[in-house]
Design an enzyme around this catalytic site. Structure first.
Site, PDB file in Angstrom:
ATOM      1  N   SER A 126       3.685  -8.585  27.858  1.00 46.01           N
ATOM      2  CA  SER A 126       3.391  -9.925  28.378  1.00 46.01           C
ATOM      3  C   SER A 126       3.892 -11.004  27.435  1.00 46.01           C
ATOM      4  O   SER A 126       3.901 -10.822  26.218  1.00 46.01           O
ATOM      5  CB  SER A 126       1.871 -10.069  28.571  1.00 46.01           C
ATOM      6  OG  SER A 126       1.535 -11.410  28.820  1.00 46.01           O
ATOM      7  N   TYR A 151      -7.299  -9.258  25.290  1.00 38.61           N
ATOM      8  CA  TYR A 151      -6.272  -8.747  26.222  1.00 38.61           C
ATOM      9  C   TYR A 151      -4.889  -8.877  25.587  1.00 38.61           C
ATOM     10  O   TYR A 151      -4.151  -7.898  25.483  1.00 38.61           O
ATOM     11  CB  TYR A 151      -6.310  -9.513  27.545  1.00 38.61           C
ATOM     12  CG  TYR A 151      -5.041  -9.340  28.331  1.00 38.61           C
ATOM     13  CD1 TYR A 151      -4.048 -10.318  28.303  1.00 38.61           C
ATOM     14  CD2 TYR A 151      -4.805  -8.170  29.030  1.00 38.61           C
ATOM     15  CE1 TYR A 151      -2.857 -10.132  28.972  1.00 38.61           C
ATOM     16  CE2 TYR A 151      -3.615  -7.977  29.704  1.00 38.61           C
ATOM     17  CZ  TYR A 151      -2.636  -8.972  29.671  1.00 38.61           C
ATOM     18  OH  TYR A 151      -1.446  -8.773  30.327  1.00 38.61           O
ATOM     19  N   LYS A 155      -1.892  -5.984  24.010  1.00 33.43           N
ATOM     20  CA  LYS A 155      -0.447  -5.918  24.316  1.00 33.43           C
ATOM     21  C   LYS A 155       0.341  -5.848  23.004  1.00 33.43           C
ATOM     22  O   LYS A 155       1.270  -5.055  22.848  1.00 33.43           O
ATOM     23  CB  LYS A 155      -0.001  -7.135  25.135  1.00 33.43           C
ATOM     24  CG  LYS A 155      -0.519  -7.160  26.564  1.00 33.43           C
ATOM     25  CD  LYS A 155      -0.061  -5.960  27.366  1.00 33.43           C
ATOM     26  CE  LYS A 155      -0.569  -6.010  28.791  1.00 33.43           C
ATOM     27  NZ  LYS A 155      -0.256  -4.792  29.562  1.00 33.43           N
TER      28      LYS A 155
HETATM   29  C1  WQD Z   1      -1.254 -20.785  35.042  1.00 33.42           C
HETATM   30  C2  WQD Z   1      -1.430 -22.289  34.894  1.00 33.42           C
HETATM   31  C3  WQD Z   1      -3.595 -22.968  34.083  1.00 33.42           C
HETATM   32  C4  WQD Z   1      -5.837 -21.663  37.609  1.00 33.42           C
HETATM   33  C5  WQD Z   1      -2.232 -15.442  32.582  1.00 33.42           C
HETATM   34  C6  WQD Z   1      -2.325 -14.463  31.463  1.00 33.42           C
HETATM   35  C7  WQD Z   1      -0.978 -13.840  31.226  1.00 33.42           C
HETATM   36  C8  WQD Z   1      -0.496 -13.212  32.510  1.00 33.42           C
HETATM   37  C9  WQD Z   1      -0.441 -14.245  33.618  1.00 33.42           C
HETATM   38  C10 WQD Z   1      -1.150 -10.900  32.455  1.00 33.42           C
HETATM   39  C11 WQD Z   1      -2.176 -22.663  33.617  1.00 33.42           C
HETATM   40  C12 WQD Z   1      -3.351 -23.463  35.500  1.00 33.42           C
HETATM   41  C13 WQD Z   1      -4.805 -21.906  36.717  1.00 33.42           C
HETATM   42  C14 WQD Z   1      -6.535 -22.757  38.191  1.00 33.42           C
HETATM   43  C15 WQD Z   1      -5.136 -24.274  36.980  1.00 33.42           C
HETATM   44  N1  WQD Z   1      -1.333 -12.152  32.899  1.00 33.42           N
HETATM   45  N2  WQD Z   1      -4.475 -23.198  36.420  1.00 33.42           N
HETATM   46  N3  WQD Z   1      -6.153 -24.027  37.853  1.00 33.42           N
HETATM   47  O1  WQD Z   1      -2.997 -18.382  32.053  1.00 33.42           O
HETATM   48  O2  WQD Z   1      -0.475 -18.782  32.284  1.00 33.42           O
HETATM   49  O3  WQD Z   1      -1.333 -16.455  32.234  1.00 33.42           O
HETATM   50  O4  WQD Z   1      -1.772 -14.782  33.747  1.00 33.42           O
HETATM   51  O5  WQD Z   1      -0.286 -10.491  31.732  1.00 33.42           O
HETATM   52  O6  WQD Z   1      -1.109 -12.855  30.230  1.00 33.42           O
HETATM   53  O7  WQD Z   1      -2.672 -15.192  30.302  1.00 33.42           O
HETATM   54  O8  WQD Z   1      -1.770 -17.854  34.210  1.00 33.42           O
HETATM   55  O9  WQD Z   1      -2.218 -18.374  36.574  1.00 33.42           O
HETATM   56  O10 WQD Z   1      -4.179 -18.327  34.937  1.00 33.42           O
HETATM   57  O11 WQD Z   1      -2.532 -20.194  34.843  1.00 33.42           O
HETATM   58  O12 WQD Z   1      -4.824 -25.442  36.690  1.00 33.42           O
HETATM   59  O13 WQD Z   1      -7.490 -22.590  39.005  1.00 33.42           O
HETATM   60  O14 WQD Z   1      -2.238 -22.757  35.964  1.00 33.42           O
HETATM   61  O15 WQD Z   1      -4.200 -23.996  33.296  1.00 33.42           O
HETATM   62  O16 WQD Z   1      -1.604 -23.860  33.106  1.00 33.42           O
HETATM   63  P1  WQD Z   1      -1.675 -17.982  32.615  1.00 33.42           P
HETATM   64  P2  WQD Z   1      -2.748 -18.640  35.204  1.00 33.42           P
END
Ligand code: WQD
Length: 339
Positions: A126, A151, A155
């Site tokens: 990741s 998590y 990785k």
């Molecule tokens: C994306 C953006 C949030 C939800 C995570 C893991 C990463 C990988 C992918 C496994 C961010 C914003 C989100 C919401 C929002 N997983 N957001 N409102 O955190 O980049 O990555 O998932 O490998 O390891 O860390 O993904 O989709 O949670 O967030 O504003 O209800 O969307 O702040 O900027 P993230 P995400």
């Protein structure tokens, strides 16, 4: 027909990779403990490809279960290892579950590769290993930063375990794919992302809000140092991501590796802000999204996107699915869940 083991194969990325593998002529064997997915996915894979994968309800963190299954299923040449706990927030609450499951699981896979002469491993890593990069876009040589969650730490630890293992096992070949943000669903709407409970990730929350399951999407912060103030990520279509795994397997099958462990950034190379993604969803689907700006989410980084030139050149792979198509596939999948 080459036989390949897909651990976690009834999950989001595993199921889409299984479809692409079968359509490219592989015989796929899936092990999954079904802790975060359903066996129904196997029937839906069969509806898409005409072939139901061989399946074993196996917890890869249980060595006996895994070895017993592999004794019954000889002739596997490669393994793609997805099976792991992957909820960043949960990992902070129950770290030992993550360390036991994700690290024991990988160690059992590596021991199984030796025992059953499985030559090639693709490991699901990741972009989280990079934390908040100093320089963007991030390359495979960008510094690994201290993990922000158990998590993410599993990785990083697993990449180092593989590194140490292949050093003394030159007959084992490995590629770690560092995913950016996987989104979308299969165009058939037969498989897709199935978040249990309230989605943590952005796109399933968007589609559930558009479907009226959630009242309003909270946008976590618009005071970041980005053009519109919302965080930037590299969102990659799930089909493009699935095909990156096949490109990695092919590279090892054709002995094209320069060393027996390689790392590749798997993203689109483009960064998109949260508001830009919301706009892309609205334009693709014609659905107006109800959202509000709230405070930042603990642990979020500000901006990250990939330099994918190494994967483009060495894997002969690049992301090709247009964002509009990805958004439509995600929306059609959400609607199919409500039939
Ligand atoms: C994306 C953006 C949030 C939800 C995570 C893991 C990463 C990988 C992918 C496994 C961010 C914003 C989100 C919401 C929002 N997983 N957001 N409102 O955190 O980049 O990555 O998932 O490998 O390891 O860390 O993904 O989709 O949670 O967030 O504003 O209800 O969307 O702040 O900027 P993230 P995400």
């Amino acid at each position: 027909m080459k036989k390949i083991l897909v651990t976690g194969g009834t999950g989001f990325i595993g199921s889409h990779t299984t479809v692409e593998l079968q359509q490219k002529g592989y015989q796929v064997v899936i092990v999954d403990n079904l802790s975060n997915s359903s066996a129904e996915v196997l029937d839906n894979i069969a509806k898409i490809t005409g072939v139901k994968p061989v399946f074993g309800k196996v917890d890869v963190a249980d060595k006996q279960q895994l070895f017993d299954f592999l004794k019954q299923n000889p002739g596997i040449e490669s393994v793609i290892h997805f099976a792991a706990s992957k909820a960043v927030g949960e990992s902070v609450q129950v770290p030992l579950k993550y360390y036991r499951n994700n690290i024991n699981g990988l160690i059992n896979i590596l021991e199984a590769m030796k025992e059953f002469k499985i030559s090639n491993l693709v490991f699901s890593s990741s972009c989280t290993v990079y934390g908040q990069p100093e320089k963007l876009p991030v390359t495979e040589q960008s510094p690994i930063q201290p993990a922000l969650s158990p998590y993410g730490n599993t990785k990083q630890i697993n990449e180092e375990i593989i590194r140490d293992f292949v050093k003394v096992n030159p007959d084992v070949h490995a590629i770690a794919l560092r995913y950016f943000n996987p989104i979308g669903a299969h165009p058939s709407s037969l498989i897709g992302e199935l978040p249990l409970g309230v989605p943590a990730n952005l796109v399933p929350f968007i589609t559930q809000t558009a479907a009226g399951i959630r009242q309003c999407l909270s946008v976590f912060g618009n005071d970041y140092d980005t053009p519109d103030g919302t965080p930037i990520r590299d969102y990659i279509d799930i089909i493009d991501l699935a095909n990156a795994h096949i490109a990695a397997i092919n590279r090892m099958e054709e002995s094209k590796q320069k060393q027996n462990l390689e790392f590749f950034n798997i993203g689109t190379g483009n960064g998109l802000s949260v508001l830009q993604l919301i706009k892309a969803f609205e334009e693709a689907t014609g659905v107006k999204l109800n959202y509000k700006i709230v405070g930042r989410r603990e642990g979020d980084i500000e901006k990250v996107w990939a330099d994918t030139s190494f994967a483009n050149k060495e894997l002969g792979w690049k992301a090709v699915v247009p964002l509009k198509e990805t958004m439509l596939n995600a929306w059609n999948w959400q609607k199919s869940l409500m039939k």
